[in-house]
Design an enzyme around this catalytic site. Structure first.
Site, PDB file in Angstrom:
ATOM      1  N   CYS A   1     -67.967 -61.514 106.181  1.00 21.30           N
ATOM      2  CA  CYS A   1     -66.805 -62.018 106.903  1.00 21.30           C
ATOM      3  C   CYS A   1     -67.259 -63.121 107.861  1.00 21.30           C
ATOM      4  CB  CYS A   1     -66.137 -60.884 107.681  1.00 21.30           C
ATOM      5  SG  CYS A   1     -64.824 -61.431 108.795  1.00 21.30           S
TER       6      CYS A   1
ATOM      7  N   CYS B   1     -66.736 -61.777 111.719  1.00 21.70           N
ATOM      8  CA  CYS B   1     -67.498 -60.694 112.353  1.00 21.70           C
ATOM      9  C   CYS B   1     -68.754 -60.300 111.585  1.00 21.70           C
ATOM     10  CB  CYS B   1     -66.602 -59.471 112.543  1.00 21.70           C
ATOM     11  SG  CYS B   1     -66.154 -58.629 111.005  1.00 21.70           S
TER      12      CYS B   1
ATOM     13  N   CYS C   1     -61.329 -58.040 105.376  1.00 23.45           N
ATOM     14  CA  CYS C   1     -62.403 -57.468 106.173  1.00 23.45           C
ATOM     15  C   CYS C   1     -61.912 -56.164 106.789  1.00 23.45           C
ATOM     16  CB  CYS C   1     -62.838 -58.440 107.275  1.00 23.45           C
ATOM     17  SG  CYS C   1     -64.118 -57.753 108.349  1.00 23.45           S
TER      18      CYS C   1
ATOM     19  N   CYS D   1     -62.160 -56.508 110.921  1.00 19.37           N
ATOM     20  CA  CYS D   1     -61.329 -57.398 111.748  1.00 19.37           C
ATOM     21  C   CYS D   1     -60.117 -57.811 110.914  1.00 19.37           C
ATOM     22  CB  CYS D   1     -62.125 -58.603 112.239  1.00 19.37           C
ATOM     23  SG  CYS D   1     -62.564 -59.798 110.955  1.00 19.37           S
TER      24      CYS D   1
ATOM     25  N   ASP E   1     -85.100 -75.729  89.306  1.00 16.44           N
ATOM     26  CA  ASP E   1     -85.416 -74.303  89.408  1.00 16.44           C
ATOM     27  C   ASP E   1     -84.636 -73.549  88.340  1.00 16.44           C
ATOM     28  OD1 ASP E   1     -85.862 -71.685  90.092  1.00 16.44           O
ATOM     29  OD2 ASP E   1     -85.014 -71.814  92.101  1.00 16.44           O
TER      30      ASP E   1
END
Length: 450
Positions: A207, A210, A229, A232, A358
């Protein structure tokens, strides 16, 4: 227009004519020539255009093609860069080759744009809208983590707070930064709510408010879905445009509804439904009727260079699919798993700058879940054939089914001898270019490098 600009345009147009007449290609070199003569030429070229910028990790090229298709329901002439040449020189090249340069009437440009090039081109043109498809780990050597990539895009967006952002509302990252721009969100909303977690190795699950791990009421793939979330009040924004029914999917097509309008998309994969949804959202932004957009997106003319391009190779049917990162590759594997017929599978891996140097990303794709019983032959090839061959062996591909062809000329010959009529070829960007060039030289397709 200055003498310098006029010279740059004339020289670049001559280069484009020569390359397409005698070399059968050349999408970015004319742009490089124009920029070398006038570094600010893009500002001159773009001044009479309303510009739509399409960017994100996966789906830019098809989203751009579908958006152009959708907007043609209203606009007669749309400038675009259909070959996927999406850096500054390629975008300049697209303007150079437009036949209406110099006229005063405003026109429309729909530009696929490399993520890192968004702030670069925004120095020279003023977008009317930014279309944000998704952000996943991709070419870590170039972009870094997804938040670093998003900051590159935001650097361009912040120059134009009046431009509308048309974003994938199912992607948490596009709701993570407060911006003053007008916004339209699109996404999937056809499933009943059922609290669930994303897979443990998924990126972008923290999140932004938070740092708690996000959960989902519905999940499409990777970190895309109806997120929230539990710690929150951060959650998916209200969707303005949405898929409200998913009716049928095959490797070659998808049937679904957007805001009640049925779309019969002649290309497979859930990820391509998102591309069509983005194109539909752009069309609605330009006040095109939803039924007209659905009809345009249902038109059976959606062949895009390397994106589920079907090529007749003698008696074989080859489906060529570009792959470049683990999320995109996983979605391609999910798509081909739905094929109800036997098929062969070839994977061609390069690691040039345009591919990402890569190759570790191939280990994050779930080859282990392929229906091995339905695949009588696997072929590996490309410049990094050893890497992809070892990956296939670890995934459980039986040795007797595995064919190794380092040279792409040998790979093309082997495709003609595969035991099934239908063959999927998954290839990185430069491998797609090389393969198409060989097929063009042998007369199986036209263009090759275009």
């Amino acid at each position: 227009m200055t003498l310098k600009s006029s010279l740059a345009i004339a020289t670049a147009k001559s280069a484009h004519w020569f390359l397409h007449t005698f070399r059968n290609g050349g999408t970015s070199l004319p742009g490089k020539i124009a920029l070398s003569l006038d570094p600010g030429i893009l500002q001159v070229l773009a001044k009479d255009y309303e510009v739509v910028v399409i960017t994100g990790t996966n789906g830019k090229t098809l989203t751009t093609a579908l958006t152009v298709k959708a907007l043609k329901a209203k606009y007669n002439h749309i400038l675009t860069n259909p070959s996927g040449s999406n850096m500054k020189q390629g975008i300049v090249g697209a303007f150079i080759t437009d036949q209406k340069i110099g006229k005063s009437k405003k026109r429309l440009a729909v530009l696929e744009t490399d993520e890192a090039n968004v702030p670069i081109i925004c120095e020279y043109l003023e977008p009317k809208a930014f279309i944000l498809t998704n952000l996943f780990r991709d070419q870590m050597d170039r972009y870094g983590e997804i938040y670093t990539t998003y900051e590159k895009i935001l650097k361009g967006i912040r120059k134009y707070p009046q431009a509308t952002i048309i974003a994938n509302g199912d992607a948490p990252i596009f709701n993570s930064v407060d911006l003053p721009n007008p916004k339209l969100y699109y996404g999937f909303d056809y499933q009943a709510d059922q609290a669930q977690d994303a897979p443990a190795n998924t990126d972008g699950l923290l999140c932004p408010k938070c740092q708690h791990i996000l959960r989902y009421q519905s999940l499409t793939y990777s970190n895309l879905g109806k997120y929230f979330c539990p710690h929150c009040n951060f959650k998916r924004p209200t969707l303005d445009i949405k898929v409200d029914a998913l009716l049928k999917q095959t490797p070659q097509s998808s049937t679904f509804k957007i805001d009640g309008h049925q779309v019969n998309l002649h290309i497979g994969g859930t990820y391509n439904i998102y591309n069509a949804l983005a194109a539909y959202a752009v069309g609605r932004f330009f006040d095109i009727d939803g039924s007209a957009l659905a009809q345009a997106l249902s038109d059976n003319d959606q062949k895009v260079f390397g994106r589920q391009e079907v090529i007749a190779l003698d008696d074989k049917e080859v489906t060529l699919v570009l792959v470049k990162n683990p999320v995109g590759l996983d979605q391609v594997l999910e798509m081909i798993k739905t094929d109800d017929q036997e098929f062969s599978l070839a994977t061609l891996l390069n690691a040039n700058y345009a591919d990402g140097v890569d190759t570790s990303w191939i280990w994050d794709a779930r080859f282990e879940e392929l229906p091995f019983a339905k695949i009588p032959a696997f072929m590996t090839g490309g410049e990094r054939y050893r890497d992809i061959t070892f990956r296939m062996k670890v995934a459980g591909v039986p040795t007797e089914k595995l064919i190794i062809k380092e040279d792409l000329k040998d790979a093309v010959a082997q495709l003609k001898n595969m035991p099934t009529k239908h063959i999927y070829v998954l290839a990185t960007y430069t491998a797609v270019l090389q393969l198409r060039k060989l097929l063009a030289e042998q007369g199986y397709i036209q263009g090759g490098m275009d």
